[in-house]
Design a protein around this motif. Structure first.
Motif, PDB file in Angstrom:
ATOM      1  N   LEU A  31       0.825  -1.212   0.000  1.00 24.73           N
ATOM      2  CA  LEU A  31       0.000   0.000   0.000  1.00 24.73           C
ATOM      3  C   LEU A  31       0.859   1.262   0.000  1.00 24.73           C
ATOM      4  CD1 LEU A  31      -2.730  -1.137   2.549  1.00 24.73           C
ATOM      5  CD2 LEU A  31      -3.122  -0.588   0.137  1.00 24.73           C
ATOM      6  N   VAL A 183      -8.436   0.941   3.900  1.00 27.52           N
ATOM      7  CA  VAL A 183      -8.009   0.354   2.616  1.00 27.52           C
ATOM      8  C   VAL A 183      -9.209   0.243   1.680  1.00 27.52           C
ATOM      9  CG1 VAL A 183      -6.892  -1.583   1.482  1.00 27.52           C
ATOM     10  CG2 VAL A 183      -6.206  -0.953   3.788  1.00 27.52           C
ATOM     11  N   GLY A 186     -10.107   3.588   0.095  1.00 25.23           N
ATOM     12  CA  GLY A 186      -9.173   3.900  -0.984  1.00 25.23           C
ATOM     13  C   GLY A 186      -9.478   3.110  -2.246  1.00 25.23           C
ATOM     14  N   TRP A 214      -4.746   5.169   2.020  1.00 31.34           N
ATOM     15  CA  TRP A 214      -3.856   4.037   1.749  1.00 31.34           C
ATOM     16  C   TRP A 214      -2.519   4.200   2.463  1.00 31.34           C
ATOM     17  CZ3 TRP A 214      -4.494   2.508  -4.141  1.00 31.34           C
ATOM     18  CH2 TRP A 214      -5.657   1.719  -4.262  1.00 31.34           C
TER      19      TRP A 214
END
Length: 241
Positions: A31, A183, A186, A214
């Motif tokens: 990430l 996450v 994103g 992220w």
């Protein structure tokens, strides 16, 4: 497999396979690398894409192998089959995406660079993949809700550091669910963030939000995975009987 003795909790570790330590570390690294790659694309026309392909391939290979194994081994941990869904399947999907990105960057680096606008070129290439990324985002949001509703992720008191919050399961449930949710947010923004992505252009608000969520979640998984190399070893030592 799990039982209490006079000395405390005893776990049969032959029935409790686990390696979400390296998975969390690799997911966090992946990430963070995506965020830095996006920044590099936006600011550098002469970006060295082969080096970035290696940066994606390393965590991608870890996540692909471990995620596939955890996904296809049912149940991975005998009394915690939800680990297959929570850790195995998202890692598998993320690993596939990272490996595809690594392969494409390696094979098409010259074409991308010679396009004159690597950011716009790759944004156009990635759009068909947006559907899968968006779908994974929905899955991660669902996992976040499950973590809160079913109070998952809580560590037993025998686990160092994390076990200090064993009497308050919502603390770790909220922390881990929050990481999954970030996450997921994103990933949901990815199809929209790819629009207007150009080398030399400032990030849009959507791109900034995606980079922040992220980046923060990646750092969280990265540090938590590293910490677990100590806490999980301590848990094993404390529960071997």
């Amino acid at each position: 497999m799990l039982h209490l003795e006079a000395g405390g909790l005893v776990i049969d570790w032959t029935q409790m396979t686990t390696y979400n330590t390296i998975m969390a570390l690799a997911a966090g690294a992946g990430l963070i690398t995506l965020v830095y790659f996006g920044r590099a694309l936006a600011t550098q026309k002469d970006i060295h894409l082969e080096s970035w392909s290696l940066a994606f391939a390393a965590p991608g290979l870890i996540l692909f192998i471990t995620g596939m194994h955890m996904t296809l081994t049912w149940p991975f941990a005998k009394y915690f089959p939800f680990d297959n869904i929570i850790f195995g399947e998202p890692s598998f999907g993320f690993g596939v995406i990272l490996l595809i990105a690594a392969f494409y960057l390696w094979k098409r680096s010259r074409t991308i660079t010679e396009s004159g606008d690597p950011a716009a070129y790759l944004a156009k290439v990635s759009r068909p993949l947006s559907l899968l990324v968006f779908g994974l985002g929905l899955c991660l949001i669902a996992i976040a809700f499950a973590g809160i509703i079913f109070q998952l992720f809580a560590a037993p008191p025998e686990e160092p550091i994390s076990g200090a919050f064993a009497e308050y399961p919502m603390i770790e449930a909220t922390f881990m669910s929050g990481l999954f949710a970030l996450v997921g947010v994103g990933a949901l923004l990815f199809p929209f963030a790819s629009r207007g992505f150009k080398t030399g252009a400032a990030f849009t608000k959507t791109q900034w939000v995606m980079a922040i969520v992220w980046g923060l979640s990646g750092l969280g998984f990265f540090l938590f995975g590293a910490l677990n190399f100590f806490t999980h070893i301590g848990l094993i030592v404390n529960t071997m009987g």
